[in-house]
Motif scaffolding. Sequence first.
Motif, PDB file in Angstrom:
ATOM      1  N   MET A   1      62.068  60.421  40.289  1.00  0.00           N
ATOM      2  CA  MET A   1      61.788  60.733  41.683  1.00  0.00           C
ATOM      3  C   MET A   1      62.502  59.785  42.641  1.00  0.00           C
ATOM      4  O   MET A   1      62.715  60.118  43.792  1.00  0.00           O
ATOM      5  N   LEU A   2      62.808  58.608  42.151  1.00  0.00           N
ATOM      6  CA  LEU A   2      63.440  57.616  43.025  1.00  0.00           C
ATOM      7  C   LEU A   2      64.923  57.427  42.753  1.00  0.00           C
ATOM      8  O   LEU A   2      65.533  56.537  43.322  1.00  0.00           O
ATOM      9  N   ALA A   3      65.480  58.264  41.892  1.00  0.00           N
ATOM     10  CA  ALA A   3      66.899  58.141  41.563  1.00  0.00           C
ATOM     11  C   ALA A   3      67.736  58.236  42.827  1.00  0.00           C
ATOM     12  O   ALA A   3      67.568  59.136  43.640  1.00  0.00           O
ATOM     13  N   GLY A   4      68.627  57.273  42.992  1.00  0.00           N
ATOM     14  CA  GLY A   4      69.503  57.264  44.158  1.00  0.00           C
ATOM     15  C   GLY A   4      68.816  56.851  45.444  1.00  0.00           C
ATOM     16  O   GLY A   4      69.413  56.893  46.510  1.00  0.00           O
ATOM     17  N   GLY A   5      67.571  56.426  45.344  1.00  0.00           N
ATOM     18  CA  GLY A   5      66.827  56.029  46.536  1.00  0.00           C
ATOM     19  C   GLY A   5      67.018  54.567  46.867  1.00  0.00           C
ATOM     20  O   GLY A   5      67.780  53.847  46.219  1.00  0.00           O
ATOM     21  N   PRO A   6      66.310  54.111  47.886  1.00  0.00           N
ATOM     22  CA  PRO A   6      66.497  52.748  48.374  1.00  0.00           C
ATOM     23  C   PRO A   6      65.756  51.687  47.561  1.00  0.00           C
ATOM     24  O   PRO A   6      65.891  50.508  47.828  1.00  0.00           O
ATOM     25  N   VAL A   7      65.011  52.098  46.538  1.00  0.00           N
ATOM     26  CA  VAL A   7      64.178  51.164  45.796  1.00  0.00           C
ATOM     27  C   VAL A   7      64.630  51.111  44.341  1.00  0.00           C
ATOM     28  O   VAL A   7      64.823  52.146  43.705  1.00  0.00           O
ATOM     29  N   GLU A   8      64.812  49.910  43.819  1.00  0.00           N
ATOM     30  CA  GLU A   8      65.121  49.738  42.399  1.00  0.00           C
ATOM     31  C   GLU A   8      63.806  49.715  41.630  1.00  0.00           C
ATOM     32  O   GLU A   8      62.890  48.970  41.971  1.00  0.00           O
ATOM     33  N   VAL A   9      63.714  50.530  40.601  1.00  0.00           N
ATOM     34  CA  VAL A   9      62.486  50.627  39.814  1.00  0.00           C
ATOM     35  C   VAL A   9      62.614  49.771  38.562  1.00  0.00           C
ATOM     36  O   VAL A   9      63.583  49.894  37.812  1.00  0.00           O
ATOM     37  N   LEU A  10      61.622  48.911  38.348  1.00  0.00           N
ATOM     38  CA  LEU A  10      61.524  48.106  37.140  1.00  0.00           C
ATOM     39  C   LEU A  10      60.282  48.540  36.387  1.00  0.00           C
ATOM     40  O   LEU A  10      59.266  48.875  36.995  1.00  0.00           O
ATOM     41  N   GLY A  11      60.344  48.494  35.086  1.00  0.00           N
ATOM     42  CA  GLY A  11      59.179  48.788  34.261  1.00  0.00           C
ATOM     43  C   GLY A  11      58.560  47.511  33.742  1.00  0.00           C
ATOM     44  O   GLY A  11      59.078  46.408  33.963  1.00  0.00           O
ATOM     45  N   LEU A  12      57.465  47.645  33.028  1.00  0.00           N
ATOM     46  CA  LEU A  12      56.796  46.468  32.466  1.00  0.00           C
ATOM     47  C   LEU A  12      57.711  45.684  31.535  1.00  0.00           C
ATOM     48  O   LEU A  12      57.609  44.462  31.433  1.00  0.00           O
ATOM     49  N   ALA A  13      58.627  46.374  30.848  1.00  0.00           N
ATOM     50  CA  ALA A  13      59.547  45.690  29.940  1.00  0.00           C
ATOM     51  C   ALA A  13      60.557  44.821  30.689  1.00  0.00           C
ATOM     52  O   ALA A  13      61.209  43.961  30.086  1.00  0.00           O
ATOM     53  N   ASP A  14      60.684  45.018  32.016  1.00  0.00           N
ATOM     54  CA  ASP A  14      61.664  44.287  32.815  1.00  0.00           C
ATOM     55  C   ASP A  14      61.108  43.020  33.460  1.00  0.00           C
ATOM     56  O   ASP A  14      61.841  42.298  34.138  1.00  0.00           O
ATOM     57  N   VAL A  15      59.822  42.768  33.287  1.00  0.00           N
ATOM     58  CA  VAL A  15      59.186  41.594  33.897  1.00  0.00           C
ATOM     59  C   VAL A  15      58.465  40.803  32.806  1.00  0.00           C
ATOM     60  O   VAL A  15      58.158  41.350  31.744  1.00  0.00           O
ATOM     61  N   PRO A  16      58.193  39.524  33.055  1.00  0.00           N
ATOM     62  CA  PRO A  16      57.445  38.754  32.052  1.00  0.00           C
ATOM     63  C   PRO A  16      56.081  39.400  31.784  1.00  0.00           C
ATOM     64  O   PRO A  16      55.438  39.932  32.699  1.00  0.00           O
ATOM     65  N   GLU A  17      55.665  39.340  30.531  1.00  0.00           N
ATOM     66  CA  GLU A  17      54.395  39.946  30.137  1.00  0.00           C
ATOM     67  C   GLU A  17      53.238  39.244  30.848  1.00  0.00           C
ATOM     68  O   GLU A  17      53.253  38.022  31.030  1.00  0.00           O
ATOM     69  N   PHE A  18      52.258  40.022  31.260  1.00  0.00           N
ATOM     70  CA  PHE A  18      51.050  39.465  31.853  1.00  0.00           C
ATOM     71  C   PHE A  18      49.854  40.238  31.307  1.00  0.00           C
ATOM     72  O   PHE A  18      49.986  41.380  30.880  1.00  0.00           O
ATOM     73  N   PRO A  19      48.677  39.601  31.289  1.00  0.00           N
ATOM     74  CA  PRO A  19      47.520  40.243  30.660  1.00  0.00           C
ATOM     75  C   PRO A  19      47.016  41.442  31.452  1.00  0.00           C
ATOM     76  O   PRO A  19      47.073  41.463  32.679  1.00  0.00           O
ATOM     77  N   ASP A  20      46.541  42.442  30.701  1.00  0.00           N
ATOM     78  CA  ASP A  20      45.894  43.598  31.316  1.00  0.00           C
ATOM     79  C   ASP A  20      44.466  43.221  31.658  1.00  0.00           C
ATOM     80  O   ASP A  20      43.725  42.751  30.795  1.00  0.00           O
ATOM     81  N   ALA A  21      44.097  43.445  32.893  1.00  0.00           N
ATOM     82  CA  ALA A  21      42.707  43.213  33.285  1.00  0.00           C
ATOM     83  C   ALA A  21      41.875  44.405  32.829  1.00  0.00           C
ATOM     84  O   ALA A  21      42.371  45.533  32.778  1.00  0.00           O
ATOM     85  N   PRO A  22      40.613  44.180  32.502  1.00  0.00           N
ATOM     86  CA  PRO A  22      39.771  45.322  32.119  1.00  0.00           C
ATOM     87  C   PRO A  22      39.561  46.263  33.303  1.00  0.00           C
ATOM     88  O   PRO A  22      39.524  45.821  34.457  1.00  0.00           O
ATOM     89  N   GLU A  23      39.456  47.547  32.993  1.00  0.00           N
ATOM     90  CA  GLU A  23      39.215  48.548  34.033  1.00  0.00           C
ATOM     91  C   GLU A  23      37.709  48.619  34.283  1.00  0.00           C
ATOM     92  O   GLU A  23      36.986  49.310  33.584  1.00  0.00           O
ATOM     93  N   THR A  24      37.260  47.902  35.298  1.00  0.00           N
ATOM     94  CA  THR A  24      35.828  47.821  35.582  1.00  0.00           C
ATOM     95  C   THR A  24      35.440  48.547  36.863  1.00  0.00           C
ATOM     96  O   THR A  24      34.268  48.555  37.225  1.00  0.00           O
ATOM     97  N   GLY A  25      36.405  49.149  37.543  1.00  0.00           N
ATOM     98  CA  GLY A  25      36.115  49.850  38.794  1.00  0.00           C
ATOM     99  C   GLY A  25      35.286  51.105  38.562  1.00  0.00           C
ATOM    100  O   GLY A  25      35.333  51.724  37.496  1.00  0.00           O
ATOM    101  N   ALA A  26      34.548  51.467  39.594  1.00  0.00           N
ATOM    102  CA  ALA A  26      33.731  52.684  39.535  1.00  0.00           C
ATOM    103  C   ALA A  26      34.529  53.922  39.912  1.00  0.00           C
ATOM    104  O   ALA A  26      34.055  55.037  39.737  1.00  0.00           O
ATOM    105  N   THR A  27      35.743  53.730  40.444  1.00  0.00           N
ATOM    106  CA  THR A  27      36.576  54.846  40.861  1.00  0.00           C
ATOM    107  C   THR A  27      38.000  54.658  40.326  1.00  0.00           C
ATOM    108  O   THR A  27      38.407  53.536  39.989  1.00  0.00           O
ATOM    109  N   PHE A  28      38.739  55.751  40.295  1.00  0.00           N
ATOM    110  CA  PHE A  28      40.144  55.671  39.912  1.00  0.00           C
ATOM    111  C   PHE A  28      40.897  54.762  40.881  1.00  0.00           C
ATOM    112  O   PHE A  28      41.749  53.973  40.466  1.00  0.00           O
TER     113      PHE A  28
END
Length: 182
Positions: A1-28
């Motif tokens: 969706m962002l191909a050729g757009g003004p924003v460079e997209v990085l994925g999780l593999a492109d940044v240093p690993e960080f811990p996943d926080a637990p999903e504790t929210g009551a809503t999405f």
Amino acid sequence: MLAGGPVEVLGLADVPEFPDAPETGATFAENALAKARDAVAATGLPSIADDSGLAVDALNGMPGVLSARWSGRHGDDEANLRLLLGQLADVPDPRRGAAFVCAAALVLPGGPESGLETVVHGEWRGRIVREPRGANGFGYDPVFVPDGEERTSAELSPDEKDAASHRGRAMRALLPHLHDLG
């Protein structure tokens, strides 16, 4: 969706690993914001995260934010699917409405008080069928038939699913906000 757009997209593999926080929210939205805030804190970069799941009308919107762990074990798709079908076994077909729901959050560096947070939603309405069909997708895809379709989400091609899905709708709703970053 962002191909050729003004924003460079990085994925999780492109940044240093960080811990996943637990999903504790009551809503999405709460879960998506928490994940995006964690990514910003870890990387210092604008971040997008989402949370999504299945909301079944006859179950008062459940499994909802508990979709991935509905059977008690996170990510056990087969057990989640069996439990859902068991819970709906006596529900007549006209009352088996459901929706895949997605909240997508864009968080910019500066913290929640900066007002640099956006949350959008996408919904994909349909119904739950009695028997799984299809091999594409995951989770509840084999029992979800989108409105206007006879095929389950798991019988759609990846391109068809991306064009119509709750996640695709939410991401398209984020596009104007992303273009504002460019």
